[in-house]
Design an enzyme around this catalytic site. Structure first.
Site, mmCIF file in Angstrom:
data_model
loop_
_atom_site.group_PDB
_atom_site.id
_atom_site.type_symbol
_atom_site.label_atom_id
_atom_site.label_comp_id
_atom_site.label_asym_id
_atom_site.label_seq_id
_atom_site.Cartn_x
_atom_site.Cartn_y
_atom_site.Cartn_z
ATOM 1 N N CYS A 18 31.670 34.456 39.446
ATOM 2 C CA CYS A 18 30.452 35.239 39.214
ATOM 3 C C CYS A 18 30.221 35.498 37.719
ATOM 4 O O CYS A 18 29.147 35.190 37.184
ATOM 5 C CB CYS A 18 30.512 36.541 40.000
ATOM 6 S SG CYS A 18 32.079 37.425 39.860
HETATM 7 N N1 NDP Z 1 32.860 39.195 45.561
HETATM 8 C C1 NDP Z 1 32.295 38.427 44.642
HETATM 9 O O1 NDP Z 1 31.358 38.866 43.938
HETATM 10 C C2 NDP Z 1 32.745 37.021 44.433
HETATM 11 C C3 NDP Z 1 33.824 36.487 45.087
HETATM 12 N N2 NDP Z 1 34.226 35.198 44.827
HETATM 13 C C4 NDP Z 1 35.370 34.602 45.487
HETATM 14 O O2 NDP Z 1 35.055 34.400 46.861
HETATM 15 C C5 NDP Z 1 36.234 34.581 47.665
HETATM 16 C C6 NDP Z 1 35.953 35.702 48.669
HETATM 17 O O3 NDP Z 1 35.674 36.879 47.935
HETATM 18 P P1 NDP Z 1 35.185 38.230 48.611
HETATM 19 O O4 NDP Z 1 34.253 37.956 49.711
HETATM 20 O O5 NDP Z 1 34.774 39.103 47.509
HETATM 21 O O6 NDP Z 1 36.580 38.765 49.209
HETATM 22 P P2 NDP Z 1 36.839 39.847 50.353
HETATM 23 O O7 NDP Z 1 38.113 40.529 49.992
HETATM 24 O O8 NDP Z 1 35.622 40.673 50.550
HETATM 25 O O9 NDP Z 1 37.071 38.937 51.641
HETATM 26 C C7 NDP Z 1 38.141 38.038 51.746
HETATM 27 C C8 NDP Z 1 37.966 37.202 52.996
HETATM 28 O O10 NDP Z 1 39.020 36.251 53.050
HETATM 29 C C9 NDP Z 1 39.741 36.402 54.270
HETATM 30 N N3 NDP Z 1 41.154 36.113 54.028
HETATM 31 C C10 NDP Z 1 41.847 35.062 54.504
HETATM 32 N N4 NDP Z 1 43.094 35.085 54.107
HETATM 33 C C11 NDP Z 1 43.258 36.179 53.360
HETATM 34 C C12 NDP Z 1 44.345 36.740 52.651
HETATM 35 N N5 NDP Z 1 45.524 36.157 52.643
HETATM 36 N N6 NDP Z 1 44.121 37.865 51.976
HETATM 37 C C13 NDP Z 1 42.915 38.465 51.953
HETATM 38 N N7 NDP Z 1 41.829 37.957 52.621
HETATM 39 C C14 NDP Z 1 42.006 36.837 53.304
HETATM 40 C C15 NDP Z 1 39.461 37.814 54.735
HETATM 41 O O11 NDP Z 1 39.564 37.805 56.154
HETATM 42 P P3 NDP Z 1 39.927 39.140 57.012
HETATM 43 O O12 NDP Z 1 38.900 40.170 56.650
HETATM 44 O O13 NDP Z 1 39.827 38.712 58.415
HETATM 45 O O14 NDP Z 1 41.289 39.531 56.576
HETATM 46 C C16 NDP Z 1 38.020 38.009 54.272
HETATM 47 O O15 NDP Z 1 37.122 37.486 55.222
HETATM 48 C C17 NDP Z 1 37.363 34.930 46.679
HETATM 49 O O16 NDP Z 1 38.042 33.760 46.315
HETATM 50 C C18 NDP Z 1 36.606 35.483 45.484
HETATM 51 O O17 NDP Z 1 37.318 35.357 44.305
HETATM 52 C C19 NDP Z 1 33.534 34.406 43.974
HETATM 53 C C20 NDP Z 1 32.440 34.873 43.318
HETATM 54 C C21 NDP Z 1 31.971 36.232 43.473
HETATM 55 C C1 X2W Z 2 34.713 43.497 39.654
HETATM 56 C C2 X2W Z 2 35.760 42.454 39.897
HETATM 57 O O1 X2W Z 2 36.912 42.756 40.114
HETATM 58 N N1 X2W Z 2 35.345 41.182 39.863
HETATM 59 C C3 X2W Z 2 36.224 40.071 40.091
HETATM 60 C C4 X2W Z 2 35.428 38.791 40.063
HETATM 61 C C5 X2W Z 2 35.701 37.933 41.276
HETATM 62 C C6 X2W Z 2 35.326 36.491 41.097
HETATM 63 O O2 X2W Z 2 34.263 35.984 41.007
HETATM 64 O O3 X2W Z 2 36.309 35.823 40.876
HETATM 65 P P1 X2W Z 2 37.196 34.613 41.388
HETATM 66 O O4 X2W Z 2 36.430 33.888 42.428
HETATM 67 O O5 X2W Z 2 37.420 33.830 40.168
HETATM 68 O O6 X2W Z 2 38.451 35.244 41.884
HETATM 69 C C7 X2W Z 2 37.312 39.967 39.017
HETATM 70 O O7 X2W Z 2 37.092 40.429 37.912
HETATM 71 O O8 X2W Z 2 38.317 39.306 39.285
#
Ligand code: NDP
Ligand code: X2W
Length: 343
Positions: free
Chosen positions: A151
């Site tokens: 992001c």
């Molecule tokens: N949030 C953001 O703004 C952004 C996120 N990302 C990336 O996208 C991916 C998902 O992020 P986000 O949706 O924020 O994460 P969340 O913590 O909100 O969700 C994680 C998801 O992954 C699942 N999961 C599977 N295995 C694992 C594990 N070992 N530990 C934890 N969760 C697990 C969880 O399932 P369950 O709930 O069933 O445990 C859940 O559905 C990450 O790689 C993140 O870095 C990228 C860009 C932006």
């Molecule tokens: C506020 C906050 O904690 N933001 C996350 C960004 C997550 C993300 O986009 O990162 P990856 O997919 O590279 O893990 C961080 O700084 O790590």
């Protein structure tokens, strides 16, 4: 018309939820499998305001995701989980769009230092295509594995790359401060991210060691042909979603302010990018959309340019970008299915 069947792994996470909503409304994609342990057995309709067939889908255990029956799998999972799953899904003939950082860096040697693990599938790093269409869409058509950008990396690379390519700023001494809403950290149940900890607070974190630094440097260098070490300071701010990045670059000797503003002409015709005066770039104008607003101002007295960009971390920073990249992979209009909520 054939609809491409899609699976979402990590469908209960903030990114996975956003993605499910977009997939359910996309005219050429059909979600057929959603994986989450947390909600296993529940219907998607019980968790999201979905219509149609998607509402009846039942979340499946994460342990079954490697056997997903779909044409495309979106991995909205932590990087280590994506790293284990992607090779299995690719071997079974699925395309993979990974939202984590597991496949973003071309050099496997960067993973231990920036992500804390040794990369177990370095051969896939050579194959993975970085899913930021505005800075490299030519690589996307037909890709089997898409590494969806981070992001912060999205907001920052889009602001920096044209300026560095213009030659009007120096490649050295680039400093970035960016602020993210709390959904950027995911749904993790950690005290640090609870309401009482983040409300009325503002703090910098992971100074100089954020995992998006090498990703930004790689992306800018590919587009601009040059990039020095970038100093990046992220901040957590008490809003739900959105990122605002302010990037300070030293002006090259003799650089004309008007010429600098023209560097963003490379974005003319981009459906999601809008160039504005830097002080008109605001998170509230891009929230819940796939849009990027950006602008650059010259501070002649200090000899610097300041570029400002704003995105929604869950849309252009994650789910929307993943859909846009898949649209590019398939040779479709990149904006297909991204008009949800004005996107
Ligand atoms: N949030 C953001 O703004 C952004 C996120 N990302 C990336 O996208 C991916 C998902 O992020 P986000 O949706 O924020 O994460 P969340 O913590 O909100 O969700 C994680 C998801 O992954 C699942 N999961 C599977 N295995 C694992 C594990 N070992 N530990 C934890 N969760 C697990 C969880 O399932 P369950 O709930 O069933 O445990 C859940 O559905 C990450 O790689 C993140 O870095 C990228 C860009 C932006
Ligand atoms: C506020 C906050 O904690 N933001 C996350 C960004 C997550 C993300 O986009 O990162 P990856 O997919 O590279 O893990 C961080 O700084 O790590």
């Amino acid at each position: 018309m054939h609809e491409l069947s899609t699976a979402v792994v990590g469908a209960s996470g903030y990114a996975g939820l956003e993605l499910t909503r977009y997939l359910a409304r996309h005219p050429r994609l059909r979600p057929v499998a959603l994986y989450s342990d947390r909600w296993s057995g529940e219907t998607a309709g019980a968790r999201l305001p979905l219509g149609g067939a998607a509402a009846a889908l039942r979340y499946l255990p994460l342990g079954e995701a490697a056997q997903a029956e779909a044409e495309v799998a979106f991995l909205a999972t932590p990087a280590e989980v994506s790293l284990a799953l992607a090779p299995q899904l690719l071997a079974r003939g699925l395309r993979v769009v990974d939202l984590s950082g597991a496949f973003r860096l071309a050099d496997p040697g960067l993973y231990p230092g920036w992500y804390g693990f040794t990369h177990a599938a370095p051969e896939l790093l050579a194959e993975a295509r970085y899913g930021l269409p505005e800075l490299g869409r030519a690589a996307l058509p037909g890709a089997r594995l898409v590494a969806n950008p981070g992001c912060y990396a999205t907001a920052i690379a889009l602001a920096l790359a044209p300026l560095l390519r213009s030659g009007l700023v120096l490649a050295e001494g680039v400093a970035v401060a960016a602020m993210s809403g709390v959904t950027g950290a995911g749904r993790k149940a950690s005290e640090d991210y609870s309401f009482c900890e983040v409300d009325e607070d503002l703090r910098a974190y992971r100074l100089g060691r954020h995992q998006h630094v090498p990703e930004i440097e790689q992306t800018v260098a590919r587009f601009a042909g040059r990039c020095g070490p970038i100093s990046f300071t992220p901040h957590l701010v008490p809003i739900r979603r959105g990122i605002l990045a302010s990037c300070t670059l030293r002006l090259a000797p003799g650089a004309e302010p008007a010429a600098l503003a023209r560097a963003y002409d490379v974005y003319a015709g981009e459906p999601f990018l809008r160039v504005l005066p830097a002080d008109k770039v605001a998170v509230k104008d891009v929230a819940r959309t796939n849009r990027v607003h950006l602008g650059v101002a010259v501070d002649a007295r200090a000899g610097v340019a300041v570029a400002v960009s704003a995105i929604d971390n869950l849309v252009k920073g994650a789910a929307g970008q993943a859909v846009q990249a898949l649209n590019a992979v398939m040779g479709w209009d990149e904006a297909l299915g991204l008009d949800l909520l004005g996107g």
